[in-house]
Design a protein around this motif. Structure first.
Motif, mmCIF file in Angstrom:
data_model
loop_
_atom_site.group_PDB
_atom_site.id
_atom_site.type_symbol
_atom_site.label_atom_id
_atom_site.label_comp_id
_atom_site.label_asym_id
_atom_site.label_seq_id
_atom_site.Cartn_x
_atom_site.Cartn_y
_atom_site.Cartn_z
ATOM 1 N N VAL A 111 0.798 -1.225 0.000
ATOM 2 C CA VAL A 111 0.000 0.000 0.000
ATOM 3 C C VAL A 111 0.829 1.272 0.000
ATOM 4 O O VAL A 111 0.510 2.230 -0.700
ATOM 5 N N LEU A 168 -7.169 -2.465 1.812
ATOM 6 C CA LEU A 168 -6.663 -3.642 1.115
ATOM 7 C C LEU A 168 -7.067 -4.890 1.889
ATOM 8 O O LEU A 168 -7.026 -4.907 3.116
ATOM 9 N N GLY A 301 -3.433 5.505 -1.919
ATOM 10 C CA GLY A 301 -3.466 4.361 -1.042
ATOM 11 C C GLY A 301 -4.592 3.388 -1.311
ATOM 12 O O GLY A 301 -4.674 2.348 -0.676
#
Length: 319
Positions: A111, A168, A301
């Motif tokens: 990330v 994520l 991100g």
């Protein structure tokens, strides 16, 4: 010690314009005032300085030595004020200022690079302070206000003064010595690791992730036997390479390139770990809101799929 007298900014501005024009009429027009008020401003400034700043003769205006001496300082003062106002406006709008980010080391493989790259492109005036730390210290640092944003794994559940947003989701993989018999497989049933020594991060570094991994093992019918702890995943992989044990790790760890280590998908393949951005609710740093807004818009991100693919398979892998 006597403090130096501060000169009024409007008078310095009037002085600077007149010094550039050397003509009262043109300077007054440029300032948008009548000539008498301009003359009054200059006289007041000369009274503060104690010396004439301009020689005034019919048809001619010229700087005196005192005027020449004041000119660079006046320019610096007005330029500094303009720069300060611009900086203050940028900070107030969230385009500038300082943002302190804590991140788990493994996220430098997934990330973090995209987040920093996107954020710097969107807000080039902002200053970023980056601090590597595991999840538990990040939570403490957020509460202590020593960082503004955290990037961590497996955020805690339940009520909190902190906010969390998933950026994520990635599967788990086994981490095996390359010569291990299970490294020849495409996937590894987790119960096949029941008799293996494990290398894991200490629970204090990230309680939720530690419990998630040990919970997966317990669901497979065994409690992992911890042979060694290591604070960073890179160290975990290095210890696995030496044959000290095996591990279960987030799939992004595959990007640690060690020839003596094999990463294989686990069974069941539905187990995933969550990466989240964390912040203090109600934080007054505008850059925090800017970063969260960028993530919400699919920007900085927000990298779905960065490390969600399958682990590399051995050339002769068999199921």
């Amino acid at each position: 010690m006597d403090r130096p007298e501060l000169l009024p900014l409007p008078q310095l501005h009037a002085f600077l314009v007149l010094a550039e024009e050397l003509h009262f009429g043109r300077a007054a027009a440029r300032l948008g005032v009548a000539q008498p008020p301009l003359s009054q401003q200059i006289r007041r400034l000369e009274e503060k300085v104690g010396y004439p700043l301009f020689d005034r003769t019919p048809g001619r205006v010229a700087l005196t030595p005192a005027g020449h001496a004041l000119l660079p300082a006046a320019r610096r003062a007005l330029t500094g004020l303009a720069d300060g106002l611009a900086t203050a406006r940028a900070a107030g709008s969230g385009r500038a200022g300082r943002l302190r980010i804590g991140f788990a080391a493994s996220l430098a493989l997934t990330v973090l690079p995209g987040l920093l790259r996107d954020f710097r492109q969107r807000f080039p005036e902002a200053h970023l302070d980056i601090h590597e730390m595991t999840t538990a210290p990040q939570l403490d640092a957020l509460r202590d206000r020593t960082i503004d944003i955290g990037l961590l794994r497996e955020p805690p559940a339940g009520p909190s003064e902190l906010g969390f947003r998933t950026v994520l989701s990635e599967p788990f993989v086994t981490v095996l010595p390359a010569a291990h018999p299970l490294a020849a497989r495409r996937t590894v049933p987790l119960d096949r690791l029941a008799d293996e020594p494990f290398v894991l991060l200490p629970r204090a570094a990230g309680p939720q992730l530690y419990d998630r991994i040990t919970g997966l093992c317990e669901a497979a019918g065994f409690t992992p036997r911890i042979a060694q702890h290591a604070v960073e995943w890179q160290t975990v992989c290095a210890l696995v390479e030496t044959g000290l044990g095996v591990s279960v790790a987030p799939a992004g760890i595959r990007r640690i390139r060690l020839k003596g280590v094999a990463f294989r998908r686990i069974e069941p393949g539905t187990a995933r770990t969550r990466v989240a951005v964390a912040w203090r609710e109600g934080d007054d740093n505008p850059l925090v809101g800017q970063l969260l807004a960028a993530i919400g818009q699919g920007g900085a991100g927000s990298l779905p799929g960065t490390a969600t693919g399958p682990a590399p398979d051995a050339p002769d892998a068999r199921s």
